[in-house]
Write a protein that holds these residues in place. Structure first.
Motif, short mmCIF file in Angstrom:
data_model
loop_
_atom_site.label_atom_id
_atom_site.label_comp_id
_atom_site.label_asym_id
_atom_site.label_seq_id
_atom_site.Cartn_x
_atom_site.Cartn_y
_atom_site.Cartn_z
N GLN A 118 0.81 5.56 1.60
CA GLN A 118 0.24 6.24 2.35
C GLN A 118 0.63 7.57 2.32
N ASN A 140 3.69 -2.33 17.14
CA ASN A 140 5.02 -2.03 16.44
C ASN A 140 5.58 -0.65 16.78
N ASN A 188 0.83 -1.13 0.02
CA ASN A 188 0.02 -0.02 0.13
C ASN A 188 0.82 1.37 -0.05
N HIS A 231 -1.26 10.75 9.84
CA HIS A 231 -2.02 9.79 8.61
C HIS A 231 -3.10 10.34 8.08
N TYR A 275 13.26 -0.05 14.81
CA TYR A 275 11.97 -0.35 14.92
C TYR A 275 11.57 -1.63 15.78
N TYR A 335 8.49 2.57 16.64
CA TYR A 335 9.35 3.13 15.59
C TYR A 335 10.16 4.46 15.97
N VAL A 388 9.17 -4.85 16.89
CA VAL A 388 7.75 -5.62 16.66
C VAL A 388 7.34 -6.31 18.28
N ASN A 407 6.94 -6.60 5.29
CA ASN A 407 7.63 -5.61 5.90
C ASN A 407 7.06 -4.95 6.94
N ASN A 408 7.84 -4.63 7.88
CA ASN A 408 7.32 -4.06 9.14
C ASN A 408 7.81 -2.56 8.97
N LEU A 437 14.36 6.43 9.24
CA LEU A 437 14.22 5.25 10.34
C LEU A 437 15.47 4.71 10.92
N PHE A 495 2.17 9.13 15.05
CA PHE A 495 3.29 9.77 15.57
C PHE A 495 2.85 10.52 16.81
N TYR A 533 0.76 11.43 4.44
CA TYR A 533 0.81 11.93 5.80
C TYR A 533 0.92 13.56 5.56
N LEU A 556 7.80 1.48 7.02
CA LEU A 556 7.48 2.22 5.74
C LEU A 556 8.68 2.85 5.24
N GLY A 607 2.80 -3.92 10.61
CA GLY A 607 3.79 -3.62 9.60
C GLY A 607 3.54 -2.78 8.63
N ASN A 608 2.41 -3.03 7.96
CA ASN A 608 1.86 -2.31 6.82
C ASN A 608 0.95 -1.14 7.20
N GLN A 609 0.63 -1.04 8.29
CA GLN A 609 -0.81 -0.40 8.78
C GLN A 609 -0.17 1.31 8.80
N PRO A 610 -1.24 2.16 9.04
CA PRO A 610 -0.90 3.64 9.29
C PRO A 610 -0.03 3.72 10.57
N GLN A 611 0.96 4.56 10.37
CA GLN A 611 1.71 4.93 11.85
C GLN A 611 0.97 6.25 12.39
N LEU A 614 3.91 13.54 12.38
CA LEU A 614 3.03 13.43 11.40
C LEU A 614 1.71 12.69 11.56
N ALA A 669 4.60 0.78 1.73
CA ALA A 669 4.51 -0.31 2.47
C ALA A 669 4.62 -1.59 1.42
#
Lengths: 111, 112
Positions: free
Chosen positions: A33, B32, A31, A45, B49, B34, B51, A96-97, B46, B103, A35, A99, B97-101, A43, A92
């Protein structure tokens, strides 16, 4: 590693105009994203678009994704002074963990 | 709802001094976590990170280290700060891991 990369431009527009910014990336993604970052803040989202989606809307935001060109665009319609911020895209990858964030586009909306 | 706390907001430290920045998350489990650094007017780099508790992945070899002593606590440390460690440090969490972060508000670190 993959990387989102916005077109390196600062955008200055009048309130009420539309703002468009682009992002390109290099590898396959799960995906993408977008921000927003206000000056001196973290930031926030805005929107996530999956690799099998081509367009997504959220309020005044419209995001497109072209996986064949490995690019995305963010359109902010009827901009407001409060939209003044930096905008980042992030990609993403599957499994993978983390972004990969682009360098960001600064948008200034003049009242 | 989930919240993320990061402190301090600003920090001025002399070269060679130690560093400890803390980040905590509330309202979620096994996030997760970061750590990023952002140079002035630049994108995000980065740094680390995690998990899970005790699991740290380092992205860039540098003068910093990270630890996760508890599920919702992430700490960024240095034994001796360098001038190049100056910057805006951001902590973030995500449910996957692929989800919105999400902050924190960041720590602006100045090294003198």
């Amino acid at each position: 590693s993959q990387q989102g990369e916005e077109d390196p431009q600062a955008l200055s527009i009048q309130e009420g105009e539309n703002a468009t910014m682009n992002c390109s990336y290099k590898t396959s993604i799960n995906n993408l994203q977008w921000y927003r970052q206000n000056s001196g803040r973290g930031l926030v989202h805005l929107i996530l678009i999956r690799s099998n989606e081509r367009e997504k809307h959220s309020g005044r935001l419209r995001v497109t994704l072209d996986t064949s060109k490995k690019s995305s665009s963010l359109l902010i319609t009827a901009s407001r002074a409060a939209d003044t911020a930096s905008y980042f895209c992030a990609t993403a990858a599957y499994g993978n963990n983390r972004l990969a964030f682009g360098k960001g586009n600064q948008v200034v909306v003049i009242p | 709802s989930q919240t993320i706390h990061q402190w301090p907001a600003t920090l001025v430290q002399p070269v060679g001094s130690p560093l400890s920045l803390e980040c905590t998350v509330e309202g979620t489990s096994n996030p997760n976590l970061y750590w990023y650094r952002q140079a002035a007017g630049r994108g995000l780099q980065l740094l680390f990170y995690s998990v899970g508790i005790g699991q740290i992945s380092s992205e860039v070899p540098q003068n910093l280290s990270a630890s996760r002593p508890q599920d919702r606590q992430f700490i960024l440390s240095s034994k001796k700060l360098l001038l190049s460690d100056s910057g805006f440090y951001l902590c973030a969490w995500a449910p996957g891991g692929n989800q919105p972060q999400h902050f924190g508000d960041g720590t602006r670190l100045s090294i003198l």
